[in-house]
Scaffold this motif. Structure first.
Motif, PDB file in Angstrom:
ATOM      1  N   GLN A  35       0.956  -1.051  -0.053  1.00 36.07           N
ATOM      2  CA  GLN A  35      -0.064  -0.172   0.082  1.00 36.07           C
ATOM      3  C   GLN A  35       1.060   1.112  -0.040  1.00 36.07           C
ATOM      4  N   ALA A  36       1.981   1.117   0.805  1.00 33.64           N
ATOM      5  CA  ALA A  36       2.858   2.437   0.654  1.00 33.64           C
ATOM      6  C   ALA A  36       3.364   2.587  -0.709  1.00 33.64           C
ATOM      7  N   PHE A  37       3.558   1.479  -1.426  1.00 34.15           N
ATOM      8  CA  PHE A  37       4.374   1.896  -2.912  1.00 34.15           C
ATOM      9  C   PHE A  37       3.051   2.335  -3.778  1.00 34.15           C
ATOM     10  N   LEU A  38       2.001   1.593  -3.578  1.00 34.18           N
ATOM     11  CA  LEU A  38       0.787   2.134  -4.438  1.00 34.18           C
ATOM     12  C   LEU A  38       0.463   3.566  -4.148  1.00 34.18           C
ATOM     13  N   ALA A  39       0.508   4.145  -2.941  1.00 36.52           N
ATOM     14  CA  ALA A  39       0.263   5.320  -2.546  1.00 36.52           C
ATOM     15  C   ALA A  39       1.161   6.303  -3.337  1.00 36.52           C
ATOM     16  N   THR A  40       2.298   6.231  -3.809  1.00 37.12           N
ATOM     17  CA  THR A  40       3.030   7.190  -4.474  1.00 37.12           C
ATOM     18  C   THR A  40       2.688   6.988  -5.925  1.00 37.12           C
ATOM     19  N   GLY A  41       1.734   6.103  -6.582  1.00 39.63           N
ATOM     20  CA  GLY A  41       1.389   6.334  -8.020  1.00 39.63           C
ATOM     21  C   GLY A  41       2.025   5.376  -8.573  1.00 39.63           C
ATOM     22  N   ALA A  42       2.801   4.430  -7.747  1.00 39.88           N
ATOM     23  CA  ALA A  42       3.660   3.321  -8.423  1.00 39.88           C
ATOM     24  C   ALA A  42       2.853   2.066  -9.096  1.00 39.88           C
ATOM     25  N   GLU A  43       3.312   1.385 -10.009  1.00 32.42           N
ATOM     26  CA  GLU A  43       2.509  -0.082 -10.409  1.00 32.42           C
ATOM     27  C   GLU A  43       3.268  -1.048  -9.480  1.00 32.42           C
ATOM     28  N   VAL A  44       2.646  -1.882  -8.910  1.00 31.86           N
ATOM     29  CA  VAL A  44       3.376  -2.934  -8.090  1.00 31.86           C
ATOM     30  C   VAL A  44       3.253  -4.131  -8.739  1.00 31.86           C
ATOM     31  N   LEU A  45       4.308  -4.916  -9.114  1.00 35.31           N
ATOM     32  CA  LEU A  45       4.496  -6.298  -9.785  1.00 35.31           C
ATOM     33  C   LEU A  45       4.811  -7.270  -8.977  1.00 35.31           C
TER      34      LEU A  45
END
Ligand SMILES: Cc1ncc(COP(=O)(O)O)c(C=O)c1O
Length: 244
Positions: A35-45
């Protein structure tokens, strides 16, 4: 020093990821990192996980990879030596960073201690994340980041902008515990107590329920995964009551 692992993850996400960047992440994995990664607008693979941890041969091109090599969360595998090398080679190839979340490595049972992935990193690609949440208490909110020298100043500045610093009183208390040896004694005592609890749990699950339950990931950490393959759904509450 950071406000628990969570602030460490948040700083990594905000400093290393831009919107549209790709972050590789163990699947299944730690949702609060995702969720922390997604919150930056990044795509999580997703990177698939088996008994030896994340499948490093399946790492996609990405800006960073998040991993729990000492005890995969949640399945409990310990990242194999060859995969550790493969992960570091991947990071060097893509100029990517690896976040090593070492959240419960104080609890290791039938296996020899494994040095952190960061100790193998000669290229400054691994960010090590530790916490007092599993040894003292998650309410303390004390964690720490060990970042490559090239990133240290940026992390220190971002931490200062975020909350100036973590509470001094708690840090001084923890420092005193470490300096007097009390922390080490405490961890040894808790490890012994947890080893007894773990033995009781494994005996109950594997002997009493032979064949019906498959336990994985029990070499380290504070949890195991039990697949209740041969257990009727109606009996699940009995397991919860027995564990308590
Ligand atoms: C994978 C993982 N990382 C880190 C933590 C600890 O988080 P914190 O240090 O923010 O309490 C946990 C706690 O359950 C966890 O499961």
């Amino acid at each position: 020093m950071v406000n628990g692992s969570q602030q460490g993850l948040d700083l990594c996400a905000r400093l290393l990821l831009d919107p549209g960047d790709r972050a590789a992440m163990e699947d299944p994995g730690y949702l609060l990192a995702r969720q922390a990664f997604l919150a930056t607008g990044a795509e999580v693979l997703p990177v698939p996980v088996d008994a030896e941890g994340p499948r490093t041969d399946a790492l996609p091109e990405a800006r960073l990879a998040y991993t729990t090599p000492s005890h995969q969360f949640p399945l409990g595998g310990v990242l194999a030596a060859g995969r550790r090398r493969e992960l570091l080679a991947w990071a060097a190839r893509h100029a990517a960073f690896v976040i090593e979340d070492d959240y419960d490595s104080e609890y290791r049972f039938d296996i020899a201690p494994i040095p952190p992935l960061q100790a193998m990193d000669g290229e400054g690609r691994v960010i090590y994340l530790g916490t007092a949440s599993k040894t003292l208490s998650p309410t303390l909110r004390l964690g720490f980041l060990v970042v490559p020298a090239a990133l240290a100043e940026a992390f220190a500045k971002a931490k200062r902008l975020s909350d100036r610093h973590s509470p001094s009183l708690e840090q001084e208390a923890l420092a005193a515990l470490i300096e007097t040896g009390a922390y080490e004694r405490h961890v040894r005592r808790v490890r012994r107590r947890n080893a007894e609890r773990r033995a009781a749990l494994l005996a109950a699950l594997t002997e009493a329920e032979a064949g019906a339950v498959e336990v994985v990931g029990s070499d380290a950490g504070l949890h195991v995964v039990a697949w209740l393959n041969g257990v009727p759904r109606a009996r699940e509450d009995d397991f919860v009551a027995a564990a308590a």
